[in-house]
Design a protein around this motif. Structure first.
Motif, short mmCIF file in Angstrom:
data_model
loop_
_atom_site.label_atom_id
_atom_site.label_comp_id
_atom_site.label_asym_id
_atom_site.label_seq_id
_atom_site.Cartn_x
_atom_site.Cartn_y
_atom_site.Cartn_z
N ASN A 1 0.67 -1.40 -0.31
CA ASN A 1 -0.25 -0.25 -0.17
C ASN A 1 0.83 1.19 0.07
N ASP A 2 1.32 1.30 -0.76
CA ASP A 2 2.48 2.42 -1.31
C ASP A 2 3.21 2.48 0.41
N THR A 3 4.14 1.53 0.93
CA THR A 3 4.95 2.22 2.30
C THR A 3 5.64 0.94 2.12
N ILE A 4 6.70 1.04 2.07
CA ILE A 4 7.95 0.46 1.74
C ILE A 4 8.65 0.17 3.86
N HIS B 1 16.94 -4.95 15.91
CA HIS B 1 16.01 -4.91 15.74
C HIS B 1 15.20 -3.44 15.44
N ALA B 2 15.25 -3.32 15.00
CA ALA B 2 14.26 -2.44 14.53
C ALA B 2 13.96 -2.24 12.80
N VAL B 3 13.26 -2.15 12.35
CA VAL B 3 12.00 -2.43 11.08
C VAL B 3 11.43 0.00 10.77
N PHE B 4 12.94 -0.06 10.05
CA PHE B 4 12.35 1.21 8.85
C PHE B 4 10.92 0.76 8.17
N VAL B 5 10.10 1.84 8.01
CA VAL B 5 8.87 2.34 7.58
C VAL B 5 9.57 3.49 6.57
N TYR B 6 8.81 3.91 5.64
CA TYR B 6 9.38 4.77 4.75
C TYR B 6 8.34 5.16 3.33
#
Length: 266
Positions: free
Chosen positions: A103-106, A114-119
Protein backbone atom coordinates in the motif's frame (compact mmCIF):
# COMPACT_ATOMS: atom_id res chain seq x y z
CA UNK A 1 15.87 -18.95 -23.55
CA UNK A 2 16.70 -22.37 -22.16
CA UNK A 3 15.10 -24.65 -19.62
CA UNK A 4 16.93 -26.16 -16.69
CA UNK A 5 15.38 -29.26 -15.17
CA UNK A 6 16.92 -29.86 -11.79
CA UNK A 7 17.62 -33.30 -10.40
CA UNK A 8 17.50 -32.99 -6.63
CA UNK A 9 20.22 -34.93 -4.84
CA UNK A 10 19.60 -33.44 -1.42
CA UNK A 11 21.07 -30.58 0.55
CA UNK A 12 24.84 -30.45 0.04
CA UNK A 13 25.34 -28.33 3.16
CA UNK A 14 22.91 -30.29 5.33
CA UNK A 15 21.51 -27.72 7.76
CA UNK A 16 18.51 -29.83 8.81
CA UNK A 17 17.73 -33.49 9.23
CA UNK A 18 15.27 -33.19 6.36
CA UNK A 19 18.18 -32.81 3.99
CA UNK A 20 20.68 -35.20 5.54
CA UNK A 21 18.85 -38.24 6.86
CA UNK A 22 15.82 -38.70 4.62
CA UNK A 23 15.18 -39.29 0.97
CA UNK A 24 14.03 -36.01 -0.50
CA UNK A 25 10.61 -36.41 -2.12
CA UNK A 26 9.88 -32.71 -2.57
CA UNK A 27 8.95 -31.82 -6.12
CA UNK A 28 11.78 -30.52 -8.31
CA UNK A 29 10.68 -27.36 -10.12
CA UNK A 30 12.53 -26.51 -13.32
CA UNK A 31 13.17 -22.97 -14.47
CA UNK A 32 13.71 -21.24 -17.79
CA UNK A 33 16.23 -18.43 -18.14
CA UNK A 34 14.54 -15.73 -20.21
CA UNK A 35 16.88 -12.71 -20.10
CA UNK A 36 20.06 -11.54 -18.41
CA UNK A 37 20.54 -7.97 -17.18
CA UNK A 38 23.39 -6.13 -15.45
CA UNK A 39 23.32 -5.92 -11.66
CA UNK A 40 25.24 -3.47 -9.49
CA UNK A 41 28.16 -5.33 -7.94
CA UNK A 42 28.32 -3.06 -4.90
CA UNK A 43 24.86 -4.25 -3.83
CA UNK A 44 25.03 -6.92 -1.13
CA UNK A 45 21.47 -7.92 -1.96
CA UNK A 46 19.21 -8.65 1.02
CA UNK A 47 15.80 -7.79 -0.45
CA UNK A 48 14.58 -7.49 -4.04
CA UNK A 49 11.09 -6.46 -5.13
CA UNK A 50 9.12 -5.00 -8.01
CA UNK A 51 6.30 -2.61 -7.24
CA UNK A 52 4.20 -0.92 -9.91
CA UNK A 53 6.79 -1.81 -12.53
CA UNK A 54 9.78 -0.44 -10.61
CA UNK A 55 12.55 -2.46 -8.97
CA UNK A 56 13.65 -1.78 -5.40
CA UNK A 57 16.50 -3.35 -3.49
CA UNK A 58 17.60 -3.47 0.11
CA UNK A 59 21.29 -4.11 0.75
CA UNK A 60 23.60 -4.90 3.62
CA UNK A 61 26.70 -2.90 4.38
CA UNK A 62 29.86 -2.83 6.49
CA UNK A 63 30.00 -5.57 9.10
CA UNK A 64 32.70 -7.47 10.91
CA UNK A 65 31.80 -10.64 9.01
CA UNK A 66 30.62 -9.18 5.72
CA UNK A 67 32.97 -6.63 4.21
CA UNK A 68 31.47 -4.11 1.80
CA UNK A 69 32.58 -0.74 0.48
CA UNK A 70 29.03 0.56 0.87
CA UNK A 71 26.76 1.26 3.83
CA UNK A 72 23.45 -0.55 3.92
CA UNK A 73 21.07 1.07 1.46
CA UNK A 74 17.54 1.29 0.16
CA UNK A 75 17.64 1.53 -3.64
CA UNK A 76 15.50 2.02 -6.68
CA UNK A 77 17.25 0.49 -9.68
CA UNK A 78 16.71 0.33 -13.42
CA UNK A 79 15.82 -3.26 -14.26
CA UNK A 80 17.36 -3.30 -17.73
CA UNK A 81 20.57 -1.36 -17.05
CA UNK A 82 21.22 -2.12 -13.38
CA UNK A 83 21.84 1.57 -12.74
CA UNK A 84 20.86 3.01 -9.37
CA UNK A 85 18.11 5.61 -9.77
CA UNK A 86 17.64 6.51 -6.09
CA UNK A 87 19.57 5.61 -2.98
CA UNK A 88 19.12 6.10 0.75
CA UNK A 89 22.03 5.20 3.04
CA UNK A 90 21.29 3.70 6.43
CA UNK A 91 23.30 4.80 9.43
CA UNK A 92 26.33 2.51 9.60
CA UNK A 93 25.20 1.08 12.93
CA UNK A 94 22.42 -0.69 11.01
CA UNK A 95 22.86 -3.68 8.72
CA UNK A 96 20.01 -3.64 6.19
CA UNK A 97 18.08 -6.78 5.33
CA UNK A 98 14.84 -7.67 3.51
CA UNK A 99 12.37 -5.16 2.11
CA UNK A 100 8.77 -5.17 0.90
CA UNK A 101 6.17 -2.63 -0.21
CA UNK A 102 2.52 -2.75 0.81
CA UNK A 103 0.00 0.00 0.00
CA UNK A 104 2.68 2.49 -1.11
CA UNK A 105 4.62 1.93 2.12
CA UNK A 106 8.16 0.54 2.16
CA UNK A 107 9.32 -1.70 5.01
CA UNK A 108 12.99 -2.54 5.60
CA UNK A 109 14.37 -4.98 8.15
CA UNK A 110 17.67 -4.72 9.98
CA UNK A 111 19.70 -7.78 10.86
CA UNK A 112 20.52 -7.74 14.59
CA UNK A 113 19.56 -4.19 15.54
CA UNK A 114 15.92 -5.17 16.20
CA UNK A 115 14.53 -2.29 14.14
CA UNK A 116 12.16 -2.18 11.18
CA UNK A 117 12.14 1.05 9.15
CA UNK A 118 9.04 2.35 7.40
CA UNK A 119 9.22 4.81 4.47
CA UNK A 120 6.96 6.47 1.96
CA UNK A 121 7.62 6.00 -1.74
CA UNK A 122 9.99 8.99 -1.75
CA UNK A 123 12.25 7.18 0.74
CA UNK A 124 11.19 9.50 3.55
CA UNK A 125 11.30 7.67 6.85
CA UNK A 126 7.88 7.64 8.52
CA UNK A 127 8.38 5.50 11.59
CA UNK A 128 10.33 2.68 13.17
CA UNK A 129 9.07 -0.54 14.75
CA UNK A 130 10.86 -2.89 17.17
CA UNK A 131 11.28 -6.57 16.35
CA UNK A 132 12.42 -9.23 18.82
CA UNK A 133 14.03 -11.62 16.34
CA UNK A 134 16.79 -11.09 13.83
CA UNK A 135 15.62 -9.70 10.49
CA UNK A 136 16.42 -11.66 7.31
CA UNK A 137 13.74 -11.84 4.61
CA UNK A 138 10.55 -9.82 4.19
CA UNK A 139 7.51 -10.04 1.93
CA UNK A 140 3.74 -9.58 2.19
CA UNK A 141 0.57 -11.39 1.16
CA UNK A 142 -1.43 -8.21 0.56
CA UNK A 143 -2.59 -8.03 4.17
CA UNK A 144 0.24 -9.17 6.44
CA UNK A 145 3.99 -8.73 6.49
CA UNK A 146 5.89 -12.03 6.41
CA UNK A 147 9.35 -12.16 8.01
CA UNK A 148 12.12 -14.74 8.17
CA UNK A 149 14.92 -14.71 10.74
CA UNK A 150 17.27 -17.43 9.47
CA UNK A 151 15.54 -20.18 11.43
CA UNK A 152 12.76 -22.48 10.25
CA UNK A 153 10.04 -19.94 11.08
CA UNK A 154 7.93 -17.51 9.11
CA UNK A 155 6.42 -14.68 11.18
CA UNK A 156 3.23 -12.86 10.21
CA UNK A 157 2.90 -9.23 11.37
CA UNK A 158 0.26 -6.53 11.25
CA UNK A 159 1.66 -3.86 8.87
CA UNK A 160 0.12 -0.96 10.81
CA UNK A 161 1.41 -1.83 14.29
CA UNK A 162 3.99 -4.56 13.59
CA UNK A 163 2.20 -6.72 16.12
CA UNK A 164 3.04 -10.39 15.75
CA UNK A 165 -0.06 -12.23 14.54
CA UNK A 166 1.21 -15.78 14.09
CA UNK A 167 4.27 -17.95 13.58
CA UNK A 168 4.50 -20.79 11.08
CA UNK A 169 7.26 -23.41 11.16
CA UNK A 170 8.50 -24.51 7.73
CA UNK A 171 9.05 -28.20 7.10
CA UNK A 172 10.59 -30.33 4.38
CA UNK A 173 9.20 -33.85 4.37
CA UNK A 174 8.08 -33.34 7.97
CA UNK A 175 11.38 -32.00 9.28
CA UNK A 176 12.21 -28.38 10.05
CA UNK A 177 14.26 -26.59 7.40
CA UNK A 178 16.60 -23.83 8.51
CA UNK A 179 18.37 -20.84 6.94
CA UNK A 180 15.25 -19.35 5.37
CA UNK A 181 16.39 -16.04 3.92
CA UNK A 182 15.03 -13.69 1.23
CA UNK A 183 11.28 -14.03 0.62
CA UNK A 184 8.81 -13.34 -2.19
CA UNK A 185 5.07 -13.97 -2.24
CA UNK A 186 4.01 -15.32 -5.65
CA UNK A 187 0.47 -16.42 -6.48
CA UNK A 188 -0.36 -17.68 -2.99
CA UNK A 189 3.01 -19.27 -2.16
CA UNK A 190 6.08 -17.97 -0.36
CA UNK A 191 9.32 -18.47 -2.29
CA UNK A 192 12.45 -18.38 -0.14
CA UNK A 193 16.18 -18.49 -0.72
CA UNK A 194 18.09 -20.81 1.60
CA UNK A 195 21.22 -19.06 2.81
CA UNK A 196 24.45 -20.47 1.32
CA UNK A 197 22.48 -23.02 -0.67
CA UNK A 198 21.36 -23.14 -4.32
CA UNK A 199 17.71 -23.75 -3.48
CA UNK A 200 14.64 -21.57 -3.75
CA UNK A 201 11.91 -23.24 -1.69
CA UNK A 202 8.24 -22.96 -2.58
CA UNK A 203 6.32 -22.87 0.70
CA UNK A 204 2.63 -23.21 1.47
CA UNK A 205 2.17 -20.37 4.00
CA UNK A 206 -0.86 -22.01 5.60
CA UNK A 207 0.88 -25.27 6.51
CA UNK A 208 4.53 -24.28 6.28
CA UNK A 209 5.17 -27.28 4.04
CA UNK A 210 7.82 -26.99 1.32
CA UNK A 211 5.92 -28.10 -1.77
CA UNK A 212 8.77 -27.75 -4.26
CA UNK A 213 12.31 -26.51 -4.78
CA UNK A 214 14.13 -24.76 -7.61
CA UNK A 215 17.83 -25.57 -7.88
CA UNK A 216 19.69 -22.53 -9.26
CA UNK A 217 23.09 -24.26 -9.30
CA UNK A 218 23.58 -23.64 -13.06
CA UNK A 219 23.25 -19.87 -12.55
CA UNK A 220 25.43 -19.91 -9.43
CA UNK A 221 28.09 -21.85 -11.34
CA UNK A 222 27.94 -19.25 -14.10
CA UNK A 223 28.48 -16.45 -11.58
CA UNK A 224 31.48 -18.25 -10.06
CA UNK A 225 33.07 -18.38 -13.52
CA UNK A 226 32.43 -14.79 -14.59
CA UNK A 227 33.11 -13.30 -11.13
CA UNK A 228 35.69 -15.55 -9.43
CA UNK A 229 36.55 -12.73 -7.02
CA UNK A 230 33.26 -13.21 -5.16
CA UNK A 231 33.31 -14.88 -1.76
CA UNK A 232 31.61 -18.30 -2.11
CA UNK A 233 30.43 -18.17 1.50
CA UNK A 234 28.94 -14.68 1.53
CA UNK A 235 28.13 -13.75 -2.08
CA UNK A 236 25.42 -16.34 -2.47
CA UNK A 237 22.10 -16.55 -4.32
CA UNK A 238 19.72 -14.07 -2.67
CA UNK A 239 16.97 -12.00 -4.22
CA UNK A 240 13.61 -12.98 -5.71
CA UNK A 241 11.30 -10.37 -7.24
CA UNK A 242 7.89 -10.89 -8.83
CA UNK A 243 6.10 -8.43 -11.08
CA UNK A 244 2.42 -9.21 -10.49
CA UNK A 245 1.38 -7.20 -13.55
CA UNK A 246 3.65 -8.87 -16.11
CA UNK A 247 4.02 -12.18 -14.20
CA UNK A 248 7.80 -11.92 -14.62
CA UNK A 249 10.18 -13.28 -11.98
CA UNK A 250 13.72 -12.02 -11.37
CA UNK A 251 16.50 -13.55 -9.28
CA UNK A 252 20.03 -12.48 -8.36
CA UNK A 253 22.61 -12.81 -5.58
CA UNK A 254 24.75 -10.79 -3.21
CA UNK A 255 27.12 -8.55 -5.23
CA UNK A 256 26.37 -10.55 -8.38
CA UNK A 257 27.11 -8.82 -11.71
CA UNK A 258 23.91 -10.17 -13.27
CA UNK A 259 20.14 -10.16 -12.68
CA UNK A 260 18.08 -12.89 -14.33
CA UNK A 261 14.54 -12.95 -15.58
CA UNK A 262 13.33 -16.50 -15.14
CA UNK A 263 10.19 -18.55 -15.45
CA UNK A 264 9.48 -21.30 -12.95
CA UNK A 265 7.95 -24.61 -14.07
CA UNK A 266 4.89 -26.19 -12.54
Amino acid sequence: MFTLSCTDTGNSNGNTSADTTKTDNVKNISFSLIKTYPHDTTSFTQGLIIYKGRMYEGTGGDDSNVVSSQPSRLLETNITTGKILRSLDLDKKYFGEGITILNDTIYQLTWTEHAVFVYDMNFKKLKEFPITTEGWGLTNNGKELIVSDGTSNLYFYDPHTFRLLSTQAVTLNGDLINSINELEFIEGSVYANQWQQPYICKIDPASGRVTGRIDVTPIWDRIKKIAPELNPRDDVPNGIAYDSDTKKIYITGKKWPELYEVQFGN
